[in-house]
Write an enzyme that holds these catalytic residues in place. Structure first.
Site, PDB file in Angstrom:
ATOM      1  N   GLY A 159       0.822  -1.210   0.000  1.00 14.34           N
ATOM      2  CA  GLY A 159       0.000   0.000   0.000  1.00 14.34           C
ATOM      3  C   GLY A 159       0.857   1.261   0.000  1.00 14.34           C
ATOM      4  O   GLY A 159       0.622   2.204  -0.759  1.00 14.34           O
TER       5      GLY A 159
ATOM      6  N   ASN B 166       2.069 -13.084  -0.963  1.00 14.00           N
ATOM      7  CA  ASN B 166       2.478 -12.246   0.171  1.00 14.00           C
ATOM      8  C   ASN B 166       3.876 -12.684   0.620  1.00 14.00           C
ATOM      9  O   ASN B 166       4.468 -13.615   0.055  1.00 14.00           O
ATOM     10  CB  ASN B 166       1.454 -12.358   1.313  1.00 14.00           C
ATOM     11  CG  ASN B 166       1.655 -11.297   2.377  1.00 14.00           C
ATOM     12  OD1 ASN B 166       1.829 -10.127   2.076  1.00 14.00           O
ATOM     13  ND2 ASN B 166       1.671 -11.699   3.639  1.00 14.00           N
TER      14      ASN B 166
ATOM     15  N   LYS C 276      -5.051  -4.331  -4.910  1.00 16.22           N
ATOM     16  CA  LYS C 276      -4.076  -5.416  -4.775  1.00 16.22           C
ATOM     17  C   LYS C 276      -4.440  -6.596  -5.692  1.00 16.22           C
ATOM     18  O   LYS C 276      -3.725  -7.591  -5.734  1.00 16.22           O
ATOM     19  CB  LYS C 276      -4.017  -5.906  -3.327  1.00 16.22           C
ATOM     20  CG  LYS C 276      -3.794  -4.818  -2.280  1.00 16.22           C
ATOM     21  CD  LYS C 276      -2.357  -4.560  -2.019  1.00 16.22           C
ATOM     22  CE  LYS C 276      -2.093  -3.489  -0.977  1.00 16.22           C
ATOM     23  NZ  LYS C 276      -2.345  -3.872   0.394  1.00 16.22           N
TER      24      LYS C 276
ATOM     25  N   CYS D 185       4.676 -10.830   8.606  1.00 16.52           N
ATOM     26  CA  CYS D 185       5.230  -9.666   7.907  1.00 16.52           C
ATOM     27  C   CYS D 185       4.707  -8.374   8.532  1.00 16.52           C
ATOM     28  O   CYS D 185       4.267  -8.373   9.698  1.00 16.52           O
ATOM     29  CB  CYS D 185       4.958  -9.704   6.409  1.00 16.52           C
ATOM     30  SG  CYS D 185       6.051  -8.575   5.503  1.00 16.52           S
TER      31      CYS D 185
ATOM     32  N   ASP E 270       0.405  -8.706  -1.361  1.00 14.30           N
ATOM     33  CA  ASP E 270       0.984  -7.890  -2.444  1.00 14.30           C
ATOM     34  C   ASP E 270       0.208  -8.059  -3.735  1.00 14.30           C
ATOM     35  O   ASP E 270       0.264  -7.195  -4.609  1.00 14.30           O
ATOM     36  CB  ASP E 270       2.444  -8.272  -2.674  1.00 14.30           C
ATOM     37  CG  ASP E 270       3.325  -7.662  -1.600  1.00 14.30           C
ATOM     38  OD1 ASP E 270       3.335  -8.196  -0.479  1.00 14.30           O
ATOM     39  OD2 ASP E 270       3.950  -6.625  -1.888  1.00 14.30           O
TER      40      ASP E 270
ATOM     41  N   ARG F  14       9.942  -2.890  -8.103  1.00 10.47           N
ATOM     42  CA  ARG F  14       9.670  -4.165  -7.426  1.00 10.47           C
ATOM     43  C   ARG F  14       8.585  -4.870  -8.225  1.00 10.47           C
ATOM     44  O   ARG F  14       7.581  -4.263  -8.576  1.00 10.47           O
ATOM     45  CB  ARG F  14       9.243  -3.951  -5.960  1.00 10.47           C
ATOM     46  CG  ARG F  14      10.407  -3.468  -5.091  1.00 10.47           C
ATOM     47  CD  ARG F  14      10.105  -3.599  -3.615  1.00 10.47           C
ATOM     48  NE  ARG F  14      10.281  -4.967  -3.132  1.00 10.47           N
ATOM     49  CZ  ARG F  14       9.918  -5.348  -1.900  1.00 10.47           C
ATOM     50  NH1 ARG F  14       9.353  -4.483  -1.070  1.00 10.47           N
ATOM     51  NH2 ARG F  14      10.108  -6.585  -1.506  1.00 10.47           N
TER      52      ARG F  14
END
Ligand code: RUB
Length: 319
Positions: free
Chosen positions: A19, A204, A230, A125, A194, A59
């Site tokens: 985010g 993720n 997402k 995470c 993600d 990324r």
């Protein structure tokens, strides 16, 4: 300048979390657009497209990044004049950032209803969306304690425990490999993501799939907090989410000499199959993973599939 710095900060993970990456990219495009002195719409569009390419290449896994860039860039690409493009860029970036923050709030509100009284929650995470859910439930007096993993190799768990502690929530900090041992003690697991694919799989942080498997084995709900941006539109065309491989030094440090036959493999993300996902909580509601194509169609639009280019990602450290 801001653009290059932002791109570096995202690839080096000074700015991280799907985010936050998306909002930072939107803000960087906004600032970059304001700094340009292009004299024609064509020149402005060209410069902005180069900026978009740079950001999207930082990324590869977090689909929030190309989704945010696409949303902002549509204002430029649909404009008839330079002024229109400049205004649309500014307005869309502001709207994206606002909507992204509002989505996290809404997700927290919806997910908190799924959290029972006296709940013990595991998270993995550092996800602002997942943490927002836990904090909202805590504000409602429903959270007894949280199990938070360390998250090797980058230790995002340290950020998570700090955030939870700042909110006054009791936390048990565990190494990643202790997740299965503690799973019987938790009521549910909440993580962020993600990317959510068209079949409802959740991409993720590495280790998420193992935790989901443990939750499934122990019959504990595995809940994913995911803003609609997402969701990954191009997976409907069969495209796969690229998994980012990061440098070996993240795992072994830069001083250590490895024995000659040893290779470090350092994938940053993994894929949790939809069978292990009980609920995906978005800002428009909580759904089974099978609802993913509907979210993509109704909330991102099919045109997004045409827009997104195949952004090349150059920093591959593994297969
Ligand atoms: C972060 C991570 C997070 C998701 C969701 O990975 O995997 O769980 O990005 O986070 P990294 P959020 O640290 O490699 O960026 O809910 O904040 O978008």
């Amino acid at each position: 300048m801001v653009l290059t710095k932002t791109a570096e900060d995202i690839s080096s993970m000074r700015i991280r979390g799907a985010g936050r990456i998306a909002r930072t990219a939107a803000a960087a495009l906004q600032e970059h657009g304001a700094s340009l002195d292009s004299e024609t719409l064509a020149a402005f569009t060209h410069e902005m497209e180069e900026a978009a390419d740079l950001l999207c290449g930082t990324r590869p896994t977090a689909v929030s990044l190309p989704n945010a860039v696409r949303y902002v860039m549509q204002g430029v690409q649909k404009a008839a004049t330079l002024e229109e493009a400049q205004h649309a860029l500014h307005d869309r970036a502001t709207a994206f950032i606002h909507d992204s923050l509002a989505a996290v709030e809404k997700i927290a509100e919806i997910a908190a209803r799924q959290i029972p009284n006296d709940a013990v929650i595991m998270t993995h995470c550092n996800s602002e969306a997942a943490i927002a859910c836990i904090i909202r439930a805590h504000e409602q007096g429903k959270v007894r304690e949280v199990y938070a993993t360390e998250v090797r190799p980058r230790n995002q768990g340290y950020i998570t425990i700090q955030m939870l502690s700042d909110a006054g929530i009791p936390v048990n900090f565990i190494v990643d490999s202790a997740a299965r041992m503690f799973m019987p003690k938790v009521d549910l697991v909440i993580t962020g993501t993600d990317a959510v694919t068209a079949n409802g799989a959740v991409v993720n942080k590495i280790g998420t799939a193992q935790i989901a498997l443990c939750a499934h084995e122990a019959r504990k709900p595995f809940i994913v907090a995911a803003e609609t941006y997402k969701f990954a539109p191009r997976t409907i065309l069969g495209e796969r989410i690229p998994i980012e491989w990061r440098p070996p030094e993240e795992v072994i440090g830069s001083e250590k000499q490895l024995p000659p036959t040893v290779t470090v493999k350092n994938p940053a993300f993994d894929v949790t199959p939809p069978a292990y996902v009980d609920l995906i909580v978005t800002e428009i509601g909580a759904f089974a993973p099978s609802y993913a194509p509907v979210v993509i169609r109704d909330h991102l639009g099919w045109d997004i599939i045409e827009f997104q280019k195949d952004y090349a990602f150059t920093h591959h450290y593994g297969e």
